[in-house]
Scaffold this motif. Structure first.
Motif, PDB file in Angstrom:
ATOM      1  N   PRO A   1      -6.100   8.635 -15.598  1.00  0.00           N
ATOM      2  CA  PRO A   1      -6.152   7.424 -15.372  1.00  0.00           C
ATOM      3  C   PRO A   1      -6.278   6.643 -14.163  1.00  0.00           C
ATOM      4  O   PRO A   1      -6.827   5.361 -14.205  1.00  0.00           O
ATOM      5  N   LEU A   2      -5.976   7.232 -13.083  1.00  0.00           N
ATOM      6  CA  LEU A   2      -6.190   6.421 -11.657  1.00  0.00           C
ATOM      7  C   LEU A   2      -7.743   6.600 -11.234  1.00  0.00           C
ATOM      8  O   LEU A   2      -8.297   5.850 -10.714  1.00  0.00           O
ATOM      9  N   HIS A   3      -8.543   7.185 -12.045  1.00  0.00           N
ATOM     10  CA  HIS A   3      -9.884   7.328 -11.895  1.00  0.00           C
ATOM     11  C   HIS A   3     -10.624   6.013 -12.337  1.00  0.00           C
ATOM     12  O   HIS A   3     -11.661   5.475 -11.605  1.00  0.00           O
ATOM     13  N   GLU A   4      -9.855   5.057 -13.162  1.00  0.00           N
ATOM     14  CA  GLU A   4     -10.336   3.955 -13.765  1.00  0.00           C
ATOM     15  C   GLU A   4      -9.707   2.681 -12.831  1.00  0.00           C
ATOM     16  O   GLU A   4      -9.897   1.676 -13.143  1.00  0.00           O
ATOM     17  N   ALA A   5      -8.648   3.054 -12.300  1.00  0.00           N
ATOM     18  CA  ALA A   5      -7.781   2.254 -11.441  1.00  0.00           C
ATOM     19  C   ALA A   5      -8.417   1.516 -10.175  1.00  0.00           C
ATOM     20  O   ALA A   5      -9.047   2.270  -9.469  1.00  0.00           O
TER      21      ALA A   5
ATOM     22  N   VAL B   1       0.968  -1.054  -0.053  1.00  0.00           N
ATOM     23  CA  VAL B   1       0.071  -0.001  -0.011  1.00  0.00           C
ATOM     24  C   VAL B   1       0.988   1.220   0.036  1.00  0.00           C
ATOM     25  O   VAL B   1       1.854   1.300   0.904  1.00  0.00           O
ATOM     26  N   LEU B   2       0.388   2.211  -0.872  1.00  0.00           N
ATOM     27  CA  LEU B   2       1.238   3.459  -0.941  1.00  0.00           C
ATOM     28  C   LEU B   2       0.379   4.538  -0.635  1.00  0.00           C
ATOM     29  O   LEU B   2      -0.694   4.748  -1.169  1.00  0.00           O
ATOM     30  N   VAL B   3       0.779   5.518   0.117  1.00  0.00           N
ATOM     31  CA  VAL B   3       0.273   6.592   0.693  1.00  0.00           C
ATOM     32  C   VAL B   3       0.907   8.057   0.290  1.00  0.00           C
ATOM     33  O   VAL B   3       2.065   7.924   0.816  1.00  0.00           O
ATOM     34  N   ASN B   4       0.405   8.944  -0.283  1.00  0.00           N
ATOM     35  CA  ASN B   4       1.064  10.193  -0.498  1.00  0.00           C
ATOM     36  C   ASN B   4       0.081  11.246  -0.011  1.00  0.00           C
ATOM     37  O   ASN B   4      -0.973  11.655  -0.690  1.00  0.00           O
ATOM     38  N   THR B   5       0.250  11.924   1.230  1.00  0.00           N
ATOM     39  CA  THR B   5      -0.431  13.016   1.696  1.00  0.00           C
ATOM     40  C   THR B   5       0.477  14.322   1.675  1.00  0.00           C
ATOM     41  O   THR B   5       0.263  15.298   2.504  1.00  0.00           O
ATOM     42  N   ALA B   6       1.665  14.336   1.117  1.00  0.00           N
ATOM     43  CA  ALA B   6       2.593  15.345   1.362  1.00  0.00           C
ATOM     44  C   ALA B   6       2.764  16.389   0.014  1.00  0.00           C
ATOM     45  O   ALA B   6       2.128  17.219   0.142  1.00  0.00           O
ATOM     46  N   ARG B   7       3.348  15.977  -0.910  1.00  0.00           N
ATOM     47  CA  ARG B   7       3.403  16.871  -2.093  1.00  0.00           C
ATOM     48  C   ARG B   7       3.232  15.913  -3.362  1.00  0.00           C
ATOM     49  O   ARG B   7       3.875  14.664  -3.401  1.00  0.00           O
ATOM     50  N   GLY B   8       2.441  16.198  -4.315  1.00  0.00           N
ATOM     51  CA  GLY B   8       2.325  15.531  -5.519  1.00  0.00           C
ATOM     52  C   GLY B   8       3.379  15.239  -6.034  1.00  0.00           C
ATOM     53  O   GLY B   8       3.818  14.076  -6.968  1.00  0.00           O
ATOM     54  N   GLY B   9       4.441  16.165  -6.036  1.00  0.00           N
ATOM     55  CA  GLY B   9       5.873  15.938  -7.125  1.00  0.00           C
ATOM     56  C   GLY B   9       6.673  14.842  -6.367  1.00  0.00           C
ATOM     57  O   GLY B   9       7.567  14.350  -7.069  1.00  0.00           O
ATOM     58  N   LEU B  10       6.463  14.430  -5.369  1.00  0.00           N
ATOM     59  CA  LEU B  10       7.323  13.205  -4.639  1.00  0.00           C
ATOM     60  C   LEU B  10       7.121  12.109  -5.628  1.00  0.00           C
ATOM     61  O   LEU B  10       7.892  11.116  -5.559  1.00  0.00           O
ATOM     62  N   LEU B  11       5.847  11.876  -6.084  1.00  0.00           N
ATOM     63  CA  LEU B  11       5.434  10.543  -6.727  1.00  0.00           C
ATOM     64  C   LEU B  11       5.367  10.850  -8.137  1.00  0.00           C
ATOM     65  O   LEU B  11       4.619  11.431  -8.680  1.00  0.00           O
ATOM     66  N   ASP B  12       5.962   9.932  -8.874  1.00  0.00           N
ATOM     67  CA  ASP B  12       5.794   9.867 -10.426  1.00  0.00           C
ATOM     68  C   ASP B  12       4.330   9.087 -10.558  1.00  0.00           C
ATOM     69  O   ASP B  12       4.212   7.810 -10.500  1.00  0.00           O
ATOM     70  N   TYR B  13       3.436   9.636 -10.827  1.00  0.00           N
ATOM     71  CA  TYR B  13       1.997   9.153 -11.157  1.00  0.00           C
ATOM     72  C   TYR B  13       1.770   8.366 -12.300  1.00  0.00           C
ATOM     73  O   TYR B  13       0.981   7.318 -12.386  1.00  0.00           O
ATOM     74  N   ALA B  14       2.560   8.224 -13.260  1.00  0.00           N
ATOM     75  CA  ALA B  14       2.705   7.744 -14.553  1.00  0.00           C
ATOM     76  C   ALA B  14       2.609   6.392 -14.411  1.00  0.00           C
ATOM     77  O   ALA B  14       1.779   5.699 -14.930  1.00  0.00           O
ATOM     78  N   PRO B  15       3.159   5.578 -13.866  1.00  0.00           N
ATOM     79  CA  PRO B  15       3.366   4.091 -13.766  1.00  0.00           C
ATOM     80  C   PRO B  15       2.311   3.470 -12.675  1.00  0.00           C
ATOM     81  O   PRO B  15       2.040   2.124 -12.544  1.00  0.00           O
TER      82      PRO B  15
END
Length: 345
Positions: free
Chosen positions: A291-295, A249-263
């Protein structure tokens, strides 16, 4: 002393004014309400995260020597148009809505409010972990649509507990430390990856300091709490996701740029990532065709981690206290450009 209280719909100008009057007698305070968070913040005049326009701020300042704010854009144009300004107190963890170079050239001290939302953000992060691990939002939605998902009790679809689980925290500032304390109370084993944290202090908290790759390899839950810098942009990318245990499980409540959302969509569809909980995004708000709307197994909220009434009061109190120190000639507590103080003295 004339003060502009440039508030918004979270830390309102009335809240700022109350805090200022509690701190100072006889201050002349005028208010400005900016549209955030009803309207998302964004880049304004060279600063990355601000609300409202430069012209609004220029007109509202109108001779003020001090301003307290959370989101108003303090840009080079604003400083050039208000040469009488001497202090901008920002009620955020960093003055990202201020052109710090322009402020320094103009001789304006800039302060900020570290830790004002630490408790709120930490509690929210733990809540997001639980929501993702136990599929709380999805099962709630299904039940309200008339579907009784008893199959989610079946072993392959059952969630996991924090008790006995290894949780990795990427970043160990004020928020990360509170998260670690709460997780330990749940019975979790907590790992921390933060090159700026003193390993001895981390161990004293009952937490194990490790390198990032080791944390990702060993953690069933990973939560991001680092600051966004050029070095941490896309800190968690496809290569790093591949190190995580299958179904983590991965959680990001910090900053969007920390995470590459593409993969992330492929990782979720394949089961490589068991669940994702995010409150921040590379683009805010995310587009309709995101894309994450459908994941599967995604918990997504609209940047609410710091949204508590206590945070708003705390932010107003911190900036008002800085104005009080400034008015009394006392040292400021959290100055982003301390060189300016020598020029003002």
């Amino acid at each position: 002393m004339r003060i502009l209280a440039a508030g918004d719909h979270f830390v309102g100008p009335d809240l700022l004014e109350q805090a200022l009057h509690a701190e100072l007698d006889g201050a002349e305070v005028s208010g400005l309400r900016l549209p955030w968070p009803v309207e998302p913040f964004g880049p304004v005049g060279g600063v990355e995260e601000a609300s409202g326009t430069e012209q609004q701020v220029i007109e509202a300042l109108d001779g003020a020597t001090v301003s307290v704010t959370q989101m108003a854009p303090f840009t080079e144009r604003v400083f050039e148009s208000n040469p009488q300004l001497r202090l901008v107190a920002v009620g955020r963890g960093g003055p990202v809505n201020v052109d710090l170079g322009a402020a320094t050239r103009a001789g304006v001290a800039v302060t900020y409010a570290p830790g004002r939302n630490a408790a709120a953000a930490a509690e929210y992060a733990v809540g997001m972990m639980l929501a993702a691990m136990r599929r709380i939002p999805a099962s709630d939605s299904e039940l309200k649509q008339g579907r009784w998902r008893g199959d989610l009790y079946a072993y392959p679809d059952a969630g996991i507990e924090l008790d006995g689980t290894t949780v990795g925290l990427v970043g160990y500032g004020a928020i990360g430390r509170i998260v670690a304390r709460v997780l330990r109370a749940f019975g979790a084993t907590v790992l921390v990856a933060d090159p700026f944290a003193d390993p001895a202090d981390v161990r004293d908290d009952g937490v194990e300091p490790v390198e990032l790759d080791d944390l990702l390899t060993r953690s069933s839950v990973v939560s991001l709490h680092a600051r966004l810098t050029p070095e941490t942009k896309h800190l968690i990318n496809a290569d790093k996701l591949a190190l995580m245990p299958h179904g983590a499980v991965l959680v990001n409540t910090a900053r969007g740029g920390l995470l590459d959302y593409a993969p992330l969509p492929d990782a979720l569809h394949s089961g490589r990532l068991g669940a994702l909980a995010v409150d921040v995004y590379d683009t805010e708000p995310p587009p309709a065709d995101w894309p994450l709307h459908e994941a599967p197994n995604v918990v997504a909220t609209p940047h609410l981690a710091g949204a508590t009434r206590q945070t708003a009061h705390r932010a107003a109190g911190i900036v008002a206290a800085e104005v009080g120190r400034f008015a009394r000639g006392e040292p400021l507590a959290h100055v982003a450009n301390p060189d300016v103080l020598d020029r003002q003295s």
